[in-house]
Each structure stands twice: as structure tokens, then as C-alpha cells.
Design a protein around this motif. Sequence first.
Motif, mmCIF file in Angstrom:
data_model
loop_
_atom_site.group_PDB
_atom_site.id
_atom_site.type_symbol
_atom_site.label_atom_id
_atom_site.label_comp_id
_atom_site.label_asym_id
_atom_site.label_seq_id
_atom_site.Cartn_x
_atom_site.Cartn_y
_atom_site.Cartn_z
ATOM 1 N N THR A 21 73.326 81.225 -105.631
ATOM 2 C CA THR A 21 74.253 82.220 -106.162
ATOM 3 C C THR A 21 73.515 83.070 -107.184
ATOM 4 O OG1 THR A 21 76.171 80.787 -105.816
ATOM 5 C CG2 THR A 21 76.422 82.602 -107.380
ATOM 6 N N ALA A 22 73.611 84.383 -107.035
ATOM 7 C CA ALA A 22 72.993 85.315 -107.977
ATOM 8 C C ALA A 22 74.081 86.168 -108.601
ATOM 9 C CB ALA A 22 71.975 86.196 -107.265
ATOM 10 N N ARG A 23 74.127 86.212 -109.920
ATOM 11 C CA ARG A 23 75.122 87.008 -110.633
ATOM 12 C C ARG A 23 74.422 88.193 -111.297
ATOM 13 N NH1 ARG A 23 77.155 81.814 -110.680
ATOM 14 N NH2 ARG A 23 79.363 81.682 -110.114
ATOM 15 N N LEU A 24 74.803 89.407 -110.869
ATOM 16 C CA LEU A 24 74.162 90.614 -111.373
ATOM 17 C C LEU A 24 74.986 91.233 -112.502
ATOM 18 C CD1 LEU A 24 72.954 92.404 -108.105
ATOM 19 C CD2 LEU A 24 71.900 90.522 -109.368
ATOM 20 N N GLN A 25 74.286 91.753 -113.487
ATOM 21 C CA GLN A 25 74.937 92.422 -114.601
ATOM 22 C C GLN A 25 75.044 93.919 -114.309
ATOM 23 O OE1 GLN A 25 72.714 91.467 -118.128
ATOM 24 N NE2 GLN A 25 73.167 89.280 -118.000
ATOM 25 N N ALA A 26 76.124 94.527 -114.779
ATOM 26 C CA ALA A 26 76.319 95.957 -114.585
ATOM 27 C C ALA A 26 75.172 96.728 -115.236
ATOM 28 C CB ALA A 26 77.649 96.395 -115.169
ATOM 29 N N GLN A 27 74.799 97.827 -114.605
ATOM 30 C CA GLN A 27 73.677 98.623 -115.089
ATOM 31 C C GLN A 27 74.002 99.238 -116.444
ATOM 32 O OE1 GLN A 27 72.461 101.716 -112.310
ATOM 33 N NE2 GLN A 27 70.385 100.918 -112.441
ATOM 34 N N THR A 28 72.996 99.290 -117.310
ATOM 35 C CA THR A 28 73.139 99.871 -118.643
ATOM 36 C C THR A 28 72.073 100.944 -118.835
ATOM 37 O OG1 THR A 28 71.619 98.261 -119.642
ATOM 38 C CG2 THR A 28 73.951 97.644 -119.521
ATOM 39 N N PRO A 29 72.233 101.811 -119.833
ATOM 40 C CA PRO A 29 71.216 102.846 -120.085
ATOM 41 C C PRO A 29 69.842 102.262 -120.410
ATOM 42 C CG PRO A 29 73.252 103.373 -121.229
ATOM 43 C CD PRO A 29 73.419 101.996 -120.681
ATOM 44 N N GLN A 30 69.830 101.010 -120.911
ATOM 45 C CA GLN A 30 68.554 100.397 -121.274
ATOM 46 C C GLN A 30 67.762 99.909 -120.062
ATOM 47 O OE1 GLN A 30 71.519 99.521 -122.767
ATOM 48 N NE2 GLN A 30 71.140 100.798 -124.572
ATOM 49 N N ASN A 31 68.402 99.826 -118.883
ATOM 50 C CA ASN A 31 67.735 99.355 -117.664
ATOM 51 C C ASN A 31 67.032 98.013 -117.883
ATOM 52 O OD1 ASN A 31 68.422 101.393 -115.833
ATOM 53 N ND2 ASN A 31 66.849 102.743 -116.672
ATOM 54 N N THR A 32 67.792 97.046 -118.334
ATOM 55 C CA THR A 32 67.214 95.718 -118.561
ATOM 56 C C THR A 32 66.918 95.036 -117.229
ATOM 57 O OG1 THR A 32 69.426 94.762 -118.659
ATOM 58 C CG2 THR A 32 68.401 95.399 -120.751
ATOM 59 N N PHE A 33 65.953 94.138 -117.253
ATOM 60 C CA PHE A 33 65.546 93.422 -116.041
ATOM 61 C C PHE A 33 65.720 91.934 -116.284
ATOM 62 C CE2 PHE A 33 62.150 91.154 -113.732
ATOM 63 C CZ PHE A 33 62.548 91.450 -112.437
#
Length: 421
Positions: free
Chosen positions: A113-125
Motif C-alpha cells: 500500500t502506498a499513500r501519496l501526499q497532495a502536491q505542494t508548492p515546495q514539491n517535496t519528495f
Amino acid sequence: MNYDPIKAMQTDHPDEGRLRISVLSSIRNTPIENATIDITYTGDPSSVIEELKTDANGQTPEITLPAPPLEYSMEPSEYQPYAEYTFRIKAQGFEPLDISGAEILPEVTALQTARLQAQTPQNTFQNIVIPAHTLFGIYPEKIPEDEIKPMDESGEIVLSRVVVPEFVVVHDGAPTDPTAENFYVRYRDYIKNVASSEIYATWPIETIRANVLAIMSFTLNRVYTEWYRNKGYDFTITSSTAFDHKWMNGRNIFDSISLVVDELFSNYLSRPGVRQPILTQYCDGQRVTCPNWMTQWGSKYLGDQGYTAIEILRNFYGDNMYINTAEEISGIPISWPGYNLDIGASGDKVEQLQEQLNAIRQGYPALPAVTVDGIYGEGTQRAVRDFQRIFNLPVTGIVDYPTWYKIQEIYVGVTRIAELV
């Protein structure tokens, strides 16, 4: 010596394991369609060996991948019994995620299971690295404790009854480490994670049952006695093997272990005259010895000989060990009806089931709508089959005990999300 998957690919008949990936939104825990997953060998991240896309349920098709020979996981060995893969996951509107070191064992299905975070202006990885399995890596030995905790200490808080919690709070490190992060984890997901980290999913099913029961009983002892909260901490349990079990953030689990946990999740181990679940400690029995505790390899060998789960447990913990059932399952609105629901069933329980399946469609729109009429017909059966398929349950179309409680769990999650929107 580590297993070399690249060399295995060059052989005529490498052993194979299976893999299925689910991609969800971390905020709403709802499926993400059209996510792209690139799969590489962890030792060779530049060479993509598979590229997958998720469907409307956020799931990939099941694929096979090279794995080490089965015998590597059947005896203690210098050879790594699982292959390691890396998943690079991307979806529009979400931050990319890498999961490295995911384990593939032969002849079983790995569920990631992979849980993705919503995109932010900081473009975190995000990058999750799965550490070595406890039977292969080097971890601290368990510090021995009394298996039954005293209940008469002044000011000590304990629960009035044994309750299966909805969530446990896992401190990802030693109890005294203030830098370690706390994770809120659903109880069943926690047990599946720990069991997949502590034993091999290729072992006999009765061995898996015995180890799952020991892990659940230990965990419920921590819950029942409020062990860490009574010491001033704000968590339920740790991921340190010196104190508790090994829990690994973001790791894959295995189908054989998942099915056993779904079957047994309300159980724990007890002794006559003792209310609390027993703190069932264990060790591997090879690198570490632990008299009067269960050994993981020893439980495997007894499973090979045809011992049942309770026979395995009594072999290590004594003949007065029994399997008990928790009085309450937290977060579940109405309990199991006591019988399977199938074609021809009718009444309030069927109507409740139909209403809940329709509510779950808010998060999983690929599920078919169900007519709420209190009659278990073909439409209800079809929706149940689809539900079971999505949530890695045996696809029977029959609402048995594990399916009933999985529906309750997902229903509670989806309706809570709806209340917050």
C-alpha cells in the motif's frame, strides 16, 4: 550473501513471488486512479523492469517477480530469502513517492500500500526505505519482562475489559528517543506489518497463526495495561525489538499473513484466572535463545510436523495457555451477526450491510450500487465480491466474519471522511 535478482533472471526457472500494489490518498485514504509505478531492483535502480498503472480502485494488476529459492526461507541461512525491489510512484496532483527494499518471497503475494501526499508548492519528495527482515538483519534482543503485569500499583490505570483498539500509536524508536516519530496505525494493519516483519509468509499456516496470536496478545497487553502511558509517554507501543515488536513504516505485507490476521484479529492469549492478555515474548531461537518463550524457528519446525497453533503455543508457554476473545472491538458500530450472509439471507443485518456498501462507494466509486431492500440477492453478492477483491479477502461473495468486520472498518473510515468534508 545477498540474493542477486539479476542473475536469477538469467536462469531458466527462477522462483517467483507475486505482487499487487494499492495507491491511496494519504488525506482521505481513497484510491488514486492512473498512478504510475516503475519497478526496479533495489540494487539497480536505473533499470525499470515493470511499469504499472492503477485502476479505478487504485490497484495494479497482480504480477510475478523473480524471488530466491523457497528453501532459503525454510531454514536459517546466510542467503537472503527475499528479493528487494524499489517502487517509484507518481500521480497527477500528488507528491512522488519511492519505496525501497520491498520484499518479494517465493510462492506468496506481497501486498504493497502506498499513500501519496497532495502536491505542494515546495514539491517535496517522499522516500521510504524498508530495513532488513528481523530474521535476516541484526536487531537488539528483547529485554525480558514479566508476562503478567501487576495491577495493584498506586495510581496505575488499566482498562476495565479487553478491547481491540481501532488504532495503536507506534513510537518509531526506543521509548526514550524524543526524536522518533509517532504513527497512528489501524490495529489490524499494525499486526499484519509486524508479523510480515517478524516471520516469513512462506511458513506453515499453523505457525503463522501461532505467531500472529502471540503478537496480538503482546500488543493487547500493552493496550490493556496502558503500559507506556502510565510511564508518561503518549504512545501505545514502540518499534524497538528491545522493548516490543519490529514495525516498519511503509513496508509491504503478505497475503498469507493478512488472511490469518483477518481471521483472528479479535483473539488473544490468556491464562486461567488472569484477566489481562499475556505478554507473549519470543525470539528467533537461532542467534538468540530465550528459555520459556516461543522461538520463531522452533514454531516453524513444529508447524512442519503438523502441530496446530495452540499446540505450538503450549509447547513453549505451557499447557495452561488458552485462546480468548476480546469483549469489544473499538470503532465498530454493530457487531457480527453470528452467521454468514449469503444468497437468500434477509433482515436487518442484510439491510445494514447494503447501506454500508453504498456508503463505501463514496470512496470507492467502482463498487456497484446496491438496492437497500434487506434481501441478499445477486446484486448484493456482486458488490461483496468486488469489495473482497479490492481489500484482499477471499472472493466468495459470502459475508463471513473477516469480511463483515472489514466492511465495518472501511464504512467507519469513509463516513468519518464524509463528515469532515
